[in-house]
Scaffold this motif. Structure first.
Motif, PDB file in Angstrom:
ATOM      1  N   SER A  62       0.808  -1.109   0.092  1.00 12.31           N
ATOM      2  CA  SER A  62      -0.004   0.173  -0.063  1.00 12.31           C
ATOM      3  C   SER A  62       0.798   1.113   0.020  1.00 12.31           C
ATOM      4  O   SER A  62       0.630   2.276  -0.673  1.00 12.31           O
ATOM      5  CB  SER A  62      -0.989  -0.031   1.239  1.00 12.31           C
ATOM      6  OG  SER A  62      -0.120  -0.105   2.276  1.00 12.31           O
ATOM      7  N   LYS A  63       2.041   1.131   0.608  1.00  9.66           N
ATOM      8  CA  LYS A  63       3.047   2.426   0.651  1.00  9.66           C
ATOM      9  C   LYS A  63       3.648   2.455  -0.810  1.00  9.66           C
ATOM     10  O   LYS A  63       3.654   3.491  -1.306  1.00  9.66           O
ATOM     11  CB  LYS A  63       4.051   2.036   1.760  1.00  9.66           C
ATOM     12  CG  LYS A  63       3.640   2.381   3.068  1.00  9.66           C
ATOM     13  CD  LYS A  63       4.636   2.172   4.209  1.00  9.66           C
ATOM     14  CE  LYS A  63       4.185   2.322   5.604  1.00  9.66           C
ATOM     15  NZ  LYS A  63       3.095   1.392   5.946  1.00  9.66           N
ATOM     16  N   LEU A  64       3.873   1.347  -1.355  1.00  7.51           N
ATOM     17  CA  LEU A  64       4.589   1.357  -2.676  1.00  7.51           C
ATOM     18  C   LEU A  64       3.676   1.712  -3.625  1.00  7.51           C
ATOM     19  O   LEU A  64       4.281   2.455  -4.687  1.00  7.51           O
ATOM     20  CB  LEU A  64       4.959  -0.139  -3.050  1.00  7.51           C
ATOM     21  CG  LEU A  64       6.209  -0.599  -2.150  1.00  7.51           C
ATOM     22  CD1 LEU A  64       6.443  -2.064  -2.380  1.00  7.51           C
ATOM     23  CD2 LEU A  64       7.326   0.228  -1.921  1.00  7.51           C
ATOM     24  N   GLU A  65       2.723   2.034  -3.391  1.00  4.66           N
ATOM     25  CA  GLU A  65       1.560   2.173  -4.761  1.00  4.66           C
ATOM     26  C   GLU A  65       0.897   3.344  -4.462  1.00  4.66           C
ATOM     27  O   GLU A  65      -0.163   3.786  -5.226  1.00  4.66           O
ATOM     28  CB  GLU A  65       0.433   1.046  -5.093  1.00  4.66           C
ATOM     29  CG  GLU A  65       1.170  -0.374  -5.687  1.00  4.66           C
ATOM     30  CD  GLU A  65       0.517  -1.585  -5.904  1.00  4.66           C
ATOM     31  OE1 GLU A  65       0.682  -2.148  -6.680  1.00  4.66           O
ATOM     32  OE2 GLU A  65      -0.445  -1.525  -5.027  1.00  4.66           O
ATOM     33  N   TYR A  66       1.004   3.944  -3.332  1.00  2.00           N
ATOM     34  CA  TYR A  66       0.108   5.189  -2.762  1.00  2.00           C
ATOM     35  C   TYR A  66       0.237   6.151  -3.735  1.00  2.00           C
ATOM     36  O   TYR A  66       1.308   6.769  -3.972  1.00  2.00           O
ATOM     37  CB  TYR A  66       0.300   5.531  -1.465  1.00  2.00           C
ATOM     38  CG  TYR A  66      -0.362   7.034  -1.271  1.00  2.00           C
ATOM     39  CD1 TYR A  66      -1.725   6.749  -0.717  1.00  2.00           C
ATOM     40  CD2 TYR A  66       0.193   8.347  -1.008  1.00  2.00           C
ATOM     41  CE1 TYR A  66      -2.499   7.805  -0.284  1.00  2.00           C
ATOM     42  CE2 TYR A  66      -0.564   9.187  -0.709  1.00  2.00           C
ATOM     43  CZ  TYR A  66      -2.123   9.109  -0.333  1.00  2.00           C
ATOM     44  OH  TYR A  66      -2.793  10.046   0.003  1.00  2.00           O
ATOM     45  N   ALA A  67      -1.010   6.600  -4.450  1.00  2.00           N
ATOM     46  CA  ALA A  67      -0.719   7.759  -5.562  1.00  2.00           C
ATOM     47  C   ALA A  67       0.134   7.534  -6.545  1.00  2.00           C
ATOM     48  O   ALA A  67       0.770   8.511  -7.181  1.00  2.00           O
ATOM     49  CB  ALA A  67      -0.462   9.266  -5.003  1.00  2.00           C
ATOM     50  N   SER A  68       0.199   6.423  -7.019  1.00  2.00           N
ATOM     51  CA  SER A  68       1.448   5.932  -8.062  1.00  2.00           C
ATOM     52  C   SER A  68       0.905   6.563  -9.353  1.00  2.00           C
ATOM     53  O   SER A  68       1.966   6.718 -10.328  1.00  2.00           O
ATOM     54  CB  SER A  68       1.692   4.598  -8.117  1.00  2.00           C
ATOM     55  OG  SER A  68       0.305   3.677  -8.495  1.00  2.00           O
ATOM     56  N   VAL A  69      -0.176   6.794  -9.733  1.00  2.00           N
ATOM     57  CA  VAL A  69      -0.724   7.414 -11.014  1.00  2.00           C
ATOM     58  C   VAL A  69       0.050   8.847 -11.188  1.00  2.00           C
ATOM     59  O   VAL A  69       0.469   9.040 -12.413  1.00  2.00           O
ATOM     60  CB  VAL A  69      -2.102   7.461 -11.142  1.00  2.00           C
ATOM     61  CG1 VAL A  69      -2.506   6.081 -11.241  1.00  2.00           C
ATOM     62  CG2 VAL A  69      -2.747   8.317 -10.025  1.00  2.00           C
ATOM     63  N   ILE A  70       0.481   9.359 -10.136  1.00  2.00           N
ATOM     64  CA  ILE A  70       1.013  10.729 -10.361  1.00  2.00           C
ATOM     65  C   ILE A  70       2.516  10.621 -10.512  1.00  2.00           C
ATOM     66  O   ILE A  70       3.097  11.258 -11.397  1.00  2.00           O
ATOM     67  CB  ILE A  70       0.944  11.521  -9.113  1.00  2.00           C
ATOM     68  CG1 ILE A  70      -0.639  11.759  -8.729  1.00  2.00           C
ATOM     69  CG2 ILE A  70       1.757  12.929  -9.104  1.00  2.00           C
ATOM     70  CD1 ILE A  70      -1.041  12.370  -7.307  1.00  2.00           C
ATOM     71  N   TRP A  71       3.303   9.515 -10.010  1.00  2.00           N
ATOM     72  CA  TRP A  71       4.435   9.423  -9.927  1.00  2.00           C
ATOM     73  C   TRP A  71       5.340   8.476 -10.936  1.00  2.00           C
ATOM     74  O   TRP A  71       6.385   8.069 -10.858  1.00  2.00           O
ATOM     75  CB  TRP A  71       5.329   9.387  -8.697  1.00  2.00           C
ATOM     76  CG  TRP A  71       5.019   8.542  -7.631  1.00  2.00           C
ATOM     77  CD1 TRP A  71       4.182   8.793  -6.724  1.00  2.00           C
ATOM     78  CD2 TRP A  71       5.067   7.037  -7.670  1.00  2.00           C
ATOM     79  NE1 TRP A  71       3.729   7.637  -5.943  1.00  2.00           N
ATOM     80  CE2 TRP A  71       4.424   6.722  -6.506  1.00  2.00           C
ATOM     81  CE3 TRP A  71       5.891   6.413  -8.419  1.00  2.00           C
ATOM     82  CZ2 TRP A  71       4.264   5.253  -6.050  1.00  2.00           C
ATOM     83  CZ3 TRP A  71       5.849   4.868  -8.136  1.00  2.00           C
ATOM     84  CH2 TRP A  71       5.319   4.405  -7.108  1.00  2.00           C
ATOM     85  N   ASP A  72       4.341   7.773 -11.606  1.00  2.00           N
ATOM     86  CA  ASP A  72       4.713   6.575 -12.490  1.00  2.00           C
ATOM     87  C   ASP A  72       5.576   7.018 -13.612  1.00  2.00           C
ATOM     88  O   ASP A  72       6.029   6.078 -14.114  1.00  2.00           O
ATOM     89  CB  ASP A  72       3.273   5.810 -12.998  1.00  2.00           C
ATOM     90  CG  ASP A  72       3.971   4.448 -13.463  1.00  2.00           C
ATOM     91  OD1 ASP A  72       4.864   3.785 -12.914  1.00  2.00           O
ATOM     92  OD2 ASP A  72       3.149   3.853 -14.389  1.00  2.00           O
ATOM     93  N   ASN A  73       5.719   8.166 -13.856  1.00  2.00           N
ATOM     94  CA  ASN A  73       6.817   8.487 -14.860  1.00  2.00           C
ATOM     95  C   ASN A  73       8.166   8.762 -14.412  1.00  2.00           C
ATOM     96  O   ASN A  73       9.129   9.418 -14.702  1.00  2.00           O
ATOM     97  CB  ASN A  73       6.326  10.003 -15.492  1.00  2.00           C
ATOM     98  CG  ASN A  73       6.267  11.013 -14.705  1.00  2.00           C
ATOM     99  OD1 ASN A  73       6.167  10.914 -13.467  1.00  2.00           O
ATOM    100  ND2 ASN A  73       6.411  12.335 -15.380  1.00  2.00           N
TER     101      ASN A  73
END
Length: 301
Positions: free
Chosen positions: A45-56
């Motif tokens: 859950s920590k590794l994926e929190y708000a990942s759509v923002i920083w996936d670049n």
């Protein structure tokens, strides 16, 4: 900036590793299902929190994130270091974090295209392509002048969206869309969690080719000079250990007799993976018997 992204990812990884340290302390006390539940709740859950923002973020950052999941996968499965990522993930039915982030981006994009997201997000969508030219579910690609923009959420996810088949894009609900994204996902059978933790781990290591058998240590882990068995056979692999090695004839005969009594065919594949031809209960019974053989052979003591 890339520096701020690096700092952000390093912070995420540090927090995730802290929670994983606690899970690691329980690796021999809890079963696989319990360990996986803890990982999903407190680390992933920590590794994926708000990942759509920083996936670049950079590939270096993505590798750093994946290293945490690889460590978690070894804890949950019992695999040793240097075990193949793909074999561990197959054993657990896990996907790389990069694939999970891609699916999360696509699910948000689906919500944006179907009136399920705030208007300020929907306004970011590019225009639809001309229906006469292409599939009506596609969007025009976004022109990007920098790699950072090119790999950001809207341009990148638009490209991913356009690559989906028409049936997936046309699903009416988010759940149905998610099911289509996961249609090829294979979960491990329930009997992979059977038996006491110690021998469950050894059984799993046979499947992942990372057991103390000399062929695994030679061919896959690369820490011994010869794959030969102590009995003199040229390769101490799964087939030799489970089916043929004369050092374990007595324990193996007991195993084969017990498996025949419950109507479980004694093939190498069945002994390693079980079989969908049998019930969960019969596979679980068989796995417990096979793990008794692993214990009685004393090969890994």
């Amino acid at each position: 900036s890339s520096l701020s992204w690096n700092e952000h990812i390093e912070s995420i990884v540090a927090k995730a590793n802290q929670s994983l340290n606690i899970i690691s302390a329980l690796r021999h006390k809890l079963d696989r299902t319990s360990l996986e539940t803890l990982y999903n709740a407190y680390t992933r859950s920590k590794l994926e929190y708000a990942s759509v923002i920083w996936d670049n973020c950079s590939n270096q950052c993505k590798d750093l994130l994946e290293s945490v999941q690889y460590r978690a996968a070894r804890i949950v499965s019992g695999a040793i270091n240097r075990t193949s990522h793909s074999l561990i993930y197959k054993e657990l039915g896990w996907e790389p974090l990069s694939e999970r982030r891609k699916k999360d981006r696509l699910k948000l994009y689906f919500k944006m295209t179907n009136g399920m997201a705030p208007s300020y997000l929907e306004d970011l969508l590019p225009t639809r392509v001309d229906r006469a030219l292409r599939n009506e579910g596609d969007f025009n690609r976004v022109t990007a002048k920098t790699s950072a923009h090119y790999n950001s959420f809207i341009p990148r996810t638009t490209r991913d969206w356009n690559e989906l088949d028409d049936e997936t894009k046309s699903q009416g609900t988010l759940k149905a869309f998610s099911n289509r994204l996961n249609k090829d996902h294979v979960s491990p059978p329930k009997w992979f969690n059977s038996g006491c933790r110690k021998y469950n781990i050894l059984h799993a290591r046979l499947r992942m080719l990372c057991s103390p058998l000399n062929d695994h240590l030679y061919s896959h882990i690369h820490v011994v000079d010869s794959p030969a068995c102590p009995c003199g056979h040229e390769r101490e692999n799964n087939k030799h250990y489970l089916m043929d090695c004369p050092l374990y004839d007595a324990a193996r005969q007991t195993l084969f007799n017990s498996l025949q009594q419950i109507g479980f065919e004694c093939t190498l594949a069945n002994m390693l993976y079980g079989s969908a031809a049998y019930s969960v209960n019969k596979n679980t019974q068989a796995f417990n018997l096979i793990q008794d053989f692993i214990e009685n052979s004393e090969r890994f003591e």
